[in-house]
Design a protein around this motif. Sequence first.
Motif, PDB file in Angstrom:
ATOM      1  N   UNK A 126      -4.886  -0.869   6.806  1.00  0.00           N
ATOM      2  CA  UNK A 126      -4.154  -2.072   6.166  1.00  0.00           C
ATOM      3  C   UNK A 126      -4.270  -3.210   7.083  1.00  0.00           C
ATOM      4  N   UNK A 127      -4.152  -2.888   8.572  1.00  0.00           N
ATOM      5  CA  UNK A 127      -4.216  -4.066   9.536  1.00  0.00           C
ATOM      6  C   UNK A 127      -5.523  -4.762   9.328  1.00  0.00           C
ATOM      7  N   UNK A 128      -6.558  -4.190   9.147  1.00  0.00           N
ATOM      8  CA  UNK A 128      -7.754  -4.718   9.129  1.00  0.00           C
ATOM      9  C   UNK A 128      -7.942  -5.489   7.697  1.00  0.00           C
ATOM     10  N   UNK A 129      -7.289  -4.989   6.723  1.00  0.00           N
ATOM     11  CA  UNK A 129      -7.360  -5.785   5.310  1.00  0.00           C
ATOM     12  C   UNK A 129      -6.481  -7.050   5.626  1.00  0.00           C
ATOM     13  N   UNK A 141       0.817  -1.261  -0.095  1.00  0.00           N
ATOM     14  CA  UNK A 141       0.101   0.043  -0.113  1.00  0.00           C
ATOM     15  C   UNK A 141       1.048   1.317  -0.015  1.00  0.00           C
ATOM     16  N   UNK A 142       1.516   1.590  -1.168  1.00  0.00           N
ATOM     17  CA  UNK A 142       2.165   2.516  -1.300  1.00  0.00           C
ATOM     18  C   UNK A 142       1.534   3.994  -1.141  1.00  0.00           C
ATOM     19  N   UNK A 143       1.696   4.918  -0.082  1.00  0.00           N
ATOM     20  CA  UNK A 143       0.849   6.085   0.281  1.00  0.00           C
ATOM     21  C   UNK A 143       1.764   7.371   0.406  1.00  0.00           C
ATOM     22  N   UNK A 144       0.945   8.324   0.709  1.00  0.00           N
ATOM     23  CA  UNK A 144       1.390   9.586   0.971  1.00  0.00           C
ATOM     24  C   UNK A 144       0.280  10.337   1.731  1.00  0.00           C
ATOM     25  N   UNK A 145       0.470  10.436   3.156  1.00  0.00           N
ATOM     26  CA  UNK A 145      -0.516  10.885   3.812  1.00  0.00           C
ATOM     27  C   UNK A 145      -0.294  11.642   5.066  1.00  0.00           C
ATOM     28  N   UNK A 146      -0.816  12.559   5.593  1.00  0.00           N
ATOM     29  CA  UNK A 146      -0.459  13.515   6.594  1.00  0.00           C
ATOM     30  C   UNK A 146      -1.129  13.327   7.819  1.00  0.00           C
ATOM     31  N   UNK A 147      -0.511  13.901   8.947  1.00  0.00           N
ATOM     32  CA  UNK A 147      -1.006  13.742  10.307  1.00  0.00           C
ATOM     33  C   UNK A 147      -2.258  13.841  11.002  1.00  0.00           C
ATOM     34  N   UNK A 178      -5.960   6.558  11.738  1.00  0.00           N
ATOM     35  CA  UNK A 178      -6.436   5.526  10.750  1.00  0.00           C
ATOM     36  C   UNK A 178      -5.505   4.554  10.254  1.00  0.00           C
ATOM     37  N   UNK A 179      -4.330   5.202  10.398  1.00  0.00           N
ATOM     38  CA  UNK A 179      -3.086   4.382   9.611  1.00  0.00           C
ATOM     39  C   UNK A 179      -2.917   3.124   9.881  1.00  0.00           C
ATOM     40  N   UNK A 236     -15.625   6.398  16.268  1.00  0.00           N
ATOM     41  CA  UNK A 236     -16.445   7.333  15.360  1.00  0.00           C
ATOM     42  C   UNK A 236     -16.020   7.346  14.019  1.00  0.00           C
ATOM     43  N   UNK A 237     -16.815   7.942  13.341  1.00  0.00           N
ATOM     44  CA  UNK A 237     -16.766   7.964  11.778  1.00  0.00           C
ATOM     45  C   UNK A 237     -15.473   8.533  11.213  1.00  0.00           C
ATOM     46  N   UNK A 238     -14.771   9.484  12.144  1.00  0.00           N
ATOM     47  CA  UNK A 238     -13.583  10.148  11.959  1.00  0.00           C
ATOM     48  C   UNK A 238     -12.306   9.397  12.204  1.00  0.00           C
ATOM     49  N   UNK A 239     -12.534   8.075  12.736  1.00  0.00           N
ATOM     50  CA  UNK A 239     -11.540   7.136  13.141  1.00  0.00           C
ATOM     51  C   UNK A 239     -11.052   7.254  14.719  1.00  0.00           C
ATOM     52  N   UNK A 240     -11.751   8.048  15.529  1.00  0.00           N
ATOM     53  CA  UNK A 240     -11.309   8.519  16.742  1.00  0.00           C
ATOM     54  C   UNK A 240     -12.005   7.332  17.491  1.00  0.00           C
ATOM     55  N   UNK A 241     -11.686   6.900  18.740  1.00  0.00           N
ATOM     56  CA  UNK A 241     -12.403   6.037  19.441  1.00  0.00           C
ATOM     57  C   UNK A 241     -12.265   6.443  20.965  1.00  0.00           C
TER      58      UNK A 241
END
Lengths: 391, 391
Positions: A273-276, A256-262, A268-269, B322-327
């Motif tokens: 991918x772990x759920x997958x 899962x090559x990505x580019x994502x910010x804080x 969610x990070x 929650x939908x925003x990924x927090x818990x």
Amino acid sequence: MTEFDLKNLNECLEEYLPTDKLKEVKRILYGLDEDQILDLPDDATDIAHKHGFEIKGYRFKAREEQIRKPRLVRVGAIQNSIVLPTTASIEDQRVAIWNKVKTMIKAAAAAGCNIVCTQEAWTMPFAFCTREKFPWCEFAEEAENGPTTKMLADLAKTYNMVIIHSILERDIEHGETIWNTAVVISNNGKYLGKHRKNHIPRVGDFNESTYYMEGDTFHPVFETEFGKIAINICYGRHHPQNWMMFGLNGAEIVFNPSATIGRLSEPLWGIEARNAAIANSYFTVPINRVGTETFPNEYTSGDGGKAHKEFGPFYGSSYVAAPDGSRTPSLSRDKDGLLVTELDLNLCRQIKDFWGFRMTQRLPLYAESFKKASEPDFKPQIIKESLKPNN
Amino acid sequence: MTEFDLKNLNECLEEYLPTDKLKEVKRILYGLDEDQILDLPDDATDIAHKHGFEIKGYRFKAREEQIRKPRLVRVGAIQNSIVLPTTASIEDQRVAIWNKVKTMIKAAAAAGCNIVCTQEAWTMPFAFCTREKFPWCEFAEEAENGPTTKMLADLAKTYNMVIIHSILERDIEHGETIWNTAVVISNNGKYLGKHRKNHIPRVGDFNESTYYMEGDTFHPVFETEFGKIAINICYGRHHPQNWMMFGLNGAEIVFNPSATIGRLSEPLWGIEARNAAIANSYFTVPINRVGTETFPNEYTSGDGGKAHKEFGPFYGSSYVAAPDGSRTPSLSRDKDGLLVTELDLNLCRQIKDFWGFRMTQRLPLYAESFKKASEPDFKPQIIKESLKPNN
């Protein structure tokens, strides 16, 4: 303390928790026993130390079987920042990143990696925040015959290594359109094929739909000498049905090559991918870039904030998740890094047999339900107080 | 240290990490700011203290909108152990659990809960490990007219509260078959409907397929005075497509009454329901029982180990995502507990607008792909070294 004073979640836990608590916390958080460290050869760690990038090794074991031998594969995940300012020439920017990552690939080879994967759009800054077409579109190159694929094909052959790399693709034969594409090069140095990002974001600074459309390559699985692999590019990570189709096509490892910010996605990070990996009984390898990228012209983020030039910081934190739900700790949040993980691919079938998610997934039910749900006259299955279901 | 010396992961982190680090660790792990504690009225906490169960309160806020008012809903999740030995009479066992949980529902009412949900098969020990039909099948009762639904209907009306409870169902009108079923009672004390567990496990001690089959109720969403709710029972948690259909039918909160044990699933527990909240832009409420249950006769676990009588420990750890990924942090791993969470349901649509997962999900593609993948002559999309794709 700013958010980037915390360089690494796992090292923070290791620093402060007493040994007995740490062991239990790690079991709950990672599902990981402590003997899963993979010792790496000095050749590899020397390169990392000399060139100032992090290197870590982990292993996932499987039960010994009677009929099949273990199928051990070493996978390398590379996370990195760009090198030159975004005002440098396209060619100079690309070559500077090439040179950095070539060294990391060399370390991966020294660490015995059979498959290596880069981050998303690895040859360039993630300039899609700007909504400017120029000069950024000039980073696009042909999947099969572009300069980066050619350069990596040589390395793949030299190191007997499958290389997956994720680029901005220019499709010369179909109207010169641009795509977000992962290219797979076999360990013989041959172009094996490509996959185009299936789900394109329109969120925060990720204005990617300005540049390219949803992929038209479905969900290919590449059968390599080292296992069946697939690529779910970045935002496709948020779509479980996307992960699922790679599994249905037989993938054993999905990168899962990505580019994502804080602030956008970090909580969610560790989840998606772990759920997958769990849901599909395969290994996943999410990879994210690091660093903050500064662009020549101001742009806005569609959040009411001031126009600005910086995009990031990208928080790295690349990791590997296993079909049994365990995972490695993450690489650093702010440093270039190489994560080397030894997988026994036999674990995939073992977990399928154990948990039975494939057996119990009721695919025909969902094919039919998804079909109904996508029709214009779809009526959701709602039960109201009247006690009269409307379906 | 045994695994149950660690009663609560979150409290362990709070005990050992310095304040500034803790804040960042929590942000990464939970996506949660610290001001999300919900103060609970003394009436509620007094009941909890008097009766020896844990009570915790959290809140998830949403952005203020111009057109819609906030839609605040308080949700109560109840986790508990059984009360009497499994050798007591069916009736006595059930009434003892009733009495314990009635007190917890009373506390939920005092805490202002609008919707309460129990754990899976809450009126009984989780006896499906034994593979014995008797006396355990006698716990089964009718969904609409059974004694437990009647008892709870009175409470629902008294407290103006929607109650969801998860039971072993006896369907008198269809051959007296048994099902694993969640029943929804409206805040008027009326039976609103039921949902039958869609995915049935055959793993570890979870020999549930000995007792009941895959549910035939599809994916109903119950439109209540307090929002659109659905129930994904236990093992259905492992199936992203199951979660997804509840979302497609419009659910804003999906409860996941469960019964699951440590070594089997604990590293998965924090991942799956939270991933579902993210992927479907709704709230999820996974609930798990606590305690170890001892049965009169030995049984085996299909793992080569010795025959034994104990099942568990179930590790509790109920939470809300929650939908925003927090818990929220989890309830205790070993104590009865009530988790009260205030949700602003407006967050669901806000997150849909922000992330766009529904817009980008390409449902027709997956309807067609799932259909192909479930046909007997399905050929996976594999690309091999020959460079000739076979699809």
